[in-house]
Structure formats: C-alpha cells, structure tokens
Write a protein that holds these residues in place. Sequence first.
Motif, PDB file in Angstrom:
ATOM      1  N   GLN A 173       0.833  -1.209   0.000  1.00 58.00           N
ATOM      2  CA  GLN A 173       0.000   0.000   0.000  1.00 58.00           C
ATOM      3  C   GLN A 173       0.867   1.258   0.000  1.00 58.00           C
ATOM      4  OE1 GLN A 173      -2.610  -0.358   3.391  1.00 58.00           O
ATOM      5  NE2 GLN A 173      -3.336  -2.360   2.730  1.00 58.00           N
ATOM      6  N   ILE A 174       1.899   1.251   0.842  1.00 55.33           N
ATOM      7  CA  ILE A 174       2.762   2.431   0.915  1.00 55.33           C
ATOM      8  C   ILE A 174       3.461   2.664  -0.429  1.00 55.33           C
ATOM      9  CG2 ILE A 174       4.883   3.323   1.958  1.00 55.33           C
ATOM     10  CD1 ILE A 174       3.991   2.178   4.604  1.00 55.33           C
ATOM     11  N   PHE A 175       3.946   1.573  -1.025  1.00 50.24           N
ATOM     12  CA  PHE A 175       4.594   1.696  -2.342  1.00 50.24           C
ATOM     13  C   PHE A 175       3.605   2.196  -3.386  1.00 50.24           C
ATOM     14  CE2 PHE A 175       8.274  -1.524  -1.604  1.00 50.24           C
ATOM     15  CZ  PHE A 175       8.934  -0.540  -0.891  1.00 50.24           C
ATOM     16  N   PHE A 176       2.388   1.649  -3.302  1.00 45.19           N
ATOM     17  CA  PHE A 176       1.365   2.060  -4.262  1.00 45.19           C
ATOM     18  C   PHE A 176       1.159   3.566  -4.199  1.00 45.19           C
ATOM     19  CE2 PHE A 176      -3.074   3.301  -4.817  1.00 45.19           C
ATOM     20  CZ  PHE A 176      -3.257   2.982  -6.154  1.00 45.19           C
ATOM     21  N   VAL A 213       9.269  18.926  -7.064  1.00 43.02           N
ATOM     22  CA  VAL A 213       9.134  17.798  -6.134  1.00 43.02           C
ATOM     23  C   VAL A 213       7.715  17.262  -6.193  1.00 43.02           C
ATOM     24  CG1 VAL A 213      10.910  18.588  -4.538  1.00 43.02           C
ATOM     25  CG2 VAL A 213       8.530  19.345  -4.249  1.00 43.02           C
ATOM     26  N   GLN A 214       7.551  16.064  -5.607  1.00 43.71           N
ATOM     27  CA  GLN A 214       6.210  15.477  -5.543  1.00 43.71           C
ATOM     28  C   GLN A 214       5.283  16.380  -4.725  1.00 43.71           C
ATOM     29  OE1 GLN A 214       5.487  11.475  -4.583  1.00 43.71           O
ATOM     30  NE2 GLN A 214       6.909  10.657  -6.097  1.00 43.71           N
ATOM     31  N   MET A 215       4.064  16.427  -5.186  1.00 45.32           N
ATOM     32  CA  MET A 215       3.080  17.295  -4.542  1.00 45.32           C
ATOM     33  C   MET A 215       2.880  16.898  -3.082  1.00 45.32           C
ATOM     34  SD  MET A 215      -0.308  18.267  -6.606  1.00 45.32           S
ATOM     35  CE  MET A 215      -1.478  17.185  -5.853  1.00 45.32           C
ATOM     36  N   ASN A 228       6.920  12.294   1.116  1.00 41.18           N
ATOM     37  CA  ASN A 228       6.922  10.908   1.582  1.00 41.18           C
ATOM     38  C   ASN A 228       6.312  10.778   2.973  1.00 41.18           C
ATOM     39  OD1 ASN A 228       9.045  12.281   2.704  1.00 41.18           O
ATOM     40  ND2 ASN A 228      10.502  10.576   2.560  1.00 41.18           N
ATOM     41  N   VAL A 229       6.533  11.799   3.816  1.00 41.15           N
ATOM     42  CA  VAL A 229       5.943  11.754   5.155  1.00 41.15           C
ATOM     43  C   VAL A 229       4.416  11.784   5.048  1.00 41.15           C
ATOM     44  CG1 VAL A 229       5.702  12.976   7.350  1.00 41.15           C
ATOM     45  CG2 VAL A 229       7.933  12.843   6.225  1.00 41.15           C
ATOM     46  N   GLN A 230       3.919  12.653   4.184  1.00 42.97           N
ATOM     47  CA  GLN A 230       2.467  12.733   4.029  1.00 42.97           C
ATOM     48  C   GLN A 230       1.891  11.444   3.452  1.00 42.97           C
ATOM     49  OE1 GLN A 230       2.649  16.271   1.679  1.00 42.97           O
ATOM     50  NE2 GLN A 230       2.043  17.603   3.386  1.00 42.97           N
ATOM     51  N   TRP A 231       2.601  10.863   2.475  1.00 42.46           N
ATOM     52  CA  TRP A 231       2.134   9.579   1.933  1.00 42.46           C
ATOM     53  C   TRP A 231       2.111   8.514   3.020  1.00 42.46           C
ATOM     54  CZ3 TRP A 231      -0.956   9.478  -1.698  1.00 42.46           C
ATOM     55  CH2 TRP A 231      -0.774  10.152  -2.918  1.00 42.46           C
ATOM     56  N   ALA A 232       3.137   8.530   3.862  1.00 40.08           N
ATOM     57  CA  ALA A 232       3.184   7.532   4.936  1.00 40.08           C
ATOM     58  C   ALA A 232       1.967   7.690   5.836  1.00 40.08           C
ATOM     59  CB  ALA A 232       4.472   7.685   5.744  1.00 40.08           C
ATOM     60  N   LEU A 240       0.777   6.354  -7.097  1.00 42.61           N
ATOM     61  CA  LEU A 240       0.020   7.610  -7.168  1.00 42.61           C
ATOM     62  C   LEU A 240       0.933   8.826  -7.195  1.00 42.61           C
ATOM     63  CD1 LEU A 240      -3.123   7.390  -4.855  1.00 42.61           C
ATOM     64  CD2 LEU A 240      -2.995   7.700  -7.326  1.00 42.61           C
ATOM     65  N   GLY A 241       1.996   8.767  -6.377  1.00 43.74           N
ATOM     66  CA  GLY A 241       2.902   9.905  -6.274  1.00 43.74           C
ATOM     67  C   GLY A 241       3.501  10.301  -7.612  1.00 43.74           C
ATOM     68  N   GLN A 242       3.765   9.284  -8.449  1.00 48.56           N
ATOM     69  CA  GLN A 242       4.363   9.574  -9.760  1.00 48.56           C
ATOM     70  C   GLN A 242       3.348  10.209 -10.717  1.00 48.56           C
ATOM     71  OE1 GLN A 242       7.641   9.075 -10.333  1.00 48.56           O
ATOM     72  NE2 GLN A 242       7.761   8.353  -8.217  1.00 48.56           N
ATOM     73  N   ILE A 243       2.102   9.801 -10.555  1.00 47.35           N
ATOM     74  CA  ILE A 243       1.077  10.280 -11.486  1.00 47.35           C
ATOM     75  C   ILE A 243       0.725  11.737 -11.213  1.00 47.35           C
ATOM     76  CG2 ILE A 243      -1.292   9.913 -12.291  1.00 47.35           C
ATOM     77  CD1 ILE A 243      -0.943   6.969 -11.375  1.00 47.35           C
ATOM     78  N   LEU A 244       0.687  12.084  -9.921  1.00 48.94           N
ATOM     79  CA  LEU A 244       0.279  13.448  -9.556  1.00 48.94           C
ATOM     80  C   LEU A 244       1.278  14.464 -10.119  1.00 48.94           C
ATOM     81  CD1 LEU A 244      -0.851  12.957  -5.853  1.00 48.94           C
ATOM     82  CD2 LEU A 244      -2.275  13.217  -7.876  1.00 48.94           C
TER      83      LEU A 244
END
Lengths: 252, 259
Positions: free
Chosen positions: A86-89, A109-111, A114-118, A94-98
């Motif tokens: 899930q975290i990788f997903f 940078v990613q919108m 990594n902390v927020q994704w976590a 998703l992170g790459q698509i945004l």
Amino acid sequence: MDLVADWFRHLYDTTGINLTIVYDPYDRQRFLSGLGMTIYLSVVSIIISTIIGAIGAWAQGSPARAIRAFVNGFVVLFRNTPPLVQIFFFYFGLGQILPRVENDDGMMVQMISNVQWAIISLSLFAGAYNVEIFRSGIEAVPRTTTEAAEALGYTRLGVYRHVLLPLALRICLPALNNNLVNLLKTTTLAYAIAVPETLYVSKQIWNDSQNVPVMMTVLLIVYTALVGILVYIMNRWERFLSIPGYGQGAAR
Amino acid sequence: MAADPSVSQNEYGWTPDQPLIRLVDVHKAFGSLQVLRGVSLDVRKGEVICIIGPSGSGKSTLIRCINALIPVDSGTIRVEGQEVNDPDLDKLALRRKVGMVFQQYNLFPHRTALQNVMMAPVHVLKQNRKEVEVRARALMAKVRLQGKEDVYPGQLSGGQQQRVAIARSLAMRPDVMLFDEVTAALDPETVKEVLVTIRELAEEGMTCILVTHEMGFAREVADHVYFTDKGLIVEHGPPADFFANPKDERTKAFLGQVL
Ligand SMILES: Nc1ncnc2c1ncn2[C@@H]1O[C@H](COP(=O)(O)OP(=O)(O)OP(=O)(O)O)[C@@H](O)[C@H]1O
Ligand SMILES: [Mg+2]
C-alpha cells in the motif's frame, strides 16, 4: 552532560557497547529527530484512522447502497493487501502520477511528500480495521437502546453521535487498543520510502558507527517503551470511559 | 371564551375537539405474518386507554406504528391531524408529541439519570441546557427519584430505571404517552411504584395509551379498554362494562385465564 558523555565513551572503550546516540551530539540529534518522527507518524495516523473508523462504521449503516458498497470495498482492499505494498502504491504509484510542484528552492518535487504519503497510507490501512472494529461495537449495542433514542426524536446522525458511538466505543476499546498498537509498530514501514523515522535513522547511525547489535537492542527497547506508553494511555482512557454499573464488572 | 375555531387549529387542520389519535383500518404484516389486520381506534385528549390481549396479538406493533417506529402497510394513523404514514413525515415533529416508554426501560447506560432526562431536550429540541436541567430535576422529583440524579442506570433498580424512563419521555413535553408493558419486567413490589407514577400522570390529564397485563390497574385508570387478538380489536368498552360482562368468547377466555 559532558560527564555522561564521557562515561558512555568509557563504556565503549571498556566493553565495546557503542552508544553514539548518547555521547555523539550528531547521532543523538539524528536519533531524537527519528524518534520524534515516529511519534508524529503514530499520533497523526492514530487520530486519522480512528476518525476513519468512526465515520466508516457510520457510513456502513447508510440507507444508500452505493455508500455501503464503497465502504465495504475500501475495507476489503486495505485489509487484504500488505501494508508495504500500500505504501509503495501511494508513494511510487500515485505519487508519480500526480503533477509535480516547485518547492522553495525552485526544485520540482512530488506534490505530496513521503511523510504525508506515509501518514495517508498508514491511516487508511489502520482505518480499514477500525471500521470493522467500530462496527462490531455498534452491533453489540442493543437495538432497543437505539430505538429509545429514535422514539425521542433523534435523527440517524443524532442517534449515532449521542448513543451508538459512545456505547460502541466502550465495547470495542480493547480491539481498538490492539489495532492502534499494531499501527504504531507499522510506522516502521515508512522506512521503505525514506521517511526518517526511528528505524531509518538507526540504520544510518549503525552504518556510520558500525554498532548494529547495539542499535538493534536500542530499537527493541524504544519500541517496547513506545507501545507501553500507548497502552498506558489507552488503559487510562478505558478507565475514564468506564460506566458504573455497566459493562465489565456489572450485571447487565 | 367565544373561541374562534381557526385559532386553535394546528397546521394539519386538527382541533382539540377531534380525537388526538385516530387509527383507521391499519394493516401491518411482517413478511407473510399478518400482525395487524384492520385496527381502528380513537383516542381523545386526556383519555387513558388500555390495550390488553394475548402475547403475539400485535399490541406492541400497534403502538410502535403510532410513533412511526414501524411503518404501516395500509390504513391511516393521524396524531393531532399529522398523518404518520405520509412518506414525507417529519418524524421529529411527530415524536416530540408522542412519548414512549418501553418494557426494558432502554435508558442510555453511559449517562446519569439526570442526563438521560436532559439529553433529548438539549440535543433534539436544542433547548437551553440550564432551563432543561431545572425541568429535569423537577421531573426527577415528580417520579420520586430525588437524590438519584447523578447515579447511572446500571446502579438503579428496575422500577427506578423505569421511572427515569418516564421522566425522560416527559421532558420532551409530549401530548400523548405510549406505555408498552412497562411493568412486565419488574418484580411485584416495584410494579406498584411505577403504576403510581403512571396513575398520577393520568390524573393530571395526560393522554395515555397503555399496553398492560395489569388488569386491576387497567380497570382502575382506563377510560376505555381494548382487547386485541390476532391483529384485530375483538371487543372494547369502558372498563366497568368490559370486565364485568365481556361478550366475545375470546375475551371471556382471556379474562378467565388472567383474572
Ligand atoms: N420486527 C418484526 N419482524 C418480524 N416479526 C415481528 C416483528 N415484530 C413483531 N413480530 C411478530 O409479530 C407478532 C406480534 O408481535 P407484537 O410484539 O406486536 O405482539 P404483542 O401483542 O406485543 O405480544 P407480547 O404480549 O408478547 O408483547 C409476533 O408474532 C411477533 O413475532
Ligand atoms: Mg409486546
């Protein structure tokens, strides 16, 4: 402070137990910030996942079939897949698509960091379990009790807020307790997307200082203590919520 | 005193000289089980009616339909002119007029007795908490539970819990009270304390519908007694008549068993 540092340096010299996190200011700083990150991830995810559980369980009782199906789908998806996936997903998928955004230094940078994704993925993961936990609590509340609230004119939301949820929470607290302990331990998975939490910084420290066994032991002790604190808080909460003449220790 | 009738007419065109509750040919089935098979009855303001009948004859179903806890299949129920089976029914408006007390008390176990009484007026009617508290304390006194305000339901006896439940309903200032076998779960000594409370209410002019197995009490407080069997009202009348010379065989058989 110097005295303590000296003593730990001496400990290293005489026994080989190398606690750089105590005597070396740089390692100490790294370790404390990792610990802070673990606590931050845990507290925020605990709060969000509990809210997801409470709202999800409420939505599961919705008269609208689509809403119920959505919640059930969410629960199945997040319970039946490994949290690391899930975290990788989220982060790599998703992170790459945004779309990317420019940060203060003018870098793209990613919108979502990594902390927020976590936090997002940990909250959803634990939230899916919390939905089921709250539901089990709700199902244990006698139908007649909610009927009494309806007869007094409470709306569906009013019944949930003032009667069902407070009672369900008390019933499901032990299960919730377990799941939140699990969530705290699962924050270590944020390591995999380079979130500088306790495990991540510990690895940096043992790479630099070659003190793997010592840091491993430190990790075990730190997590034991963190979980101990969480369990203590949950038990206090449980005691605070307990009702004289109801539930444990009372004939119902 | 020359009252203009339109003044006392409510938004549904109901005036207090009409029956407060009117059921006409009410049918209800659970699946293939016909529980109500055409029930009609009127309750006037200030009247106390008792519904008696064998277990499973549909008494609970009947009074649950009155405050829309159960939807009816056909027929009409009106409470002060408001049609209960209207799909756009404002349930809140209905339920603030109709109080209900259950066999199992059904208090909210996580709130003290006083809080139980205060909750609905504060949460549902959005009334001022201070004012509600004054009223709630008065109601606790009325049901003879002074000193039990801060006690939790689990610490009260059945009879005490039931009186809190009555106070909780009264706090909403209903126009009619429904009682569904409210003494059936109590032991004989505590039955009386609850019946005393209900009798006082009846004497104050509260409109009451009581489902009860207490025949003595029904005879004493009721203005009208209804006997139901298999989803039908078999016989009804003023209690003196009803109990002294029942006409229908089923009524006779039932009274023969319970009296
Ligand atoms: N929600 C429901 N679903 C299905 N059947 C029901 C439901 N509620 C009641 N029934 C059935 O309807 C019939 C009438 O029930 P009801 O509770 O109205 O009887 P009652 O006259 O109140 O009986 P008692 O004196 O035992 O309380 C019973 O056979 C009961 O099993
Ligand atoms: Mg019944």
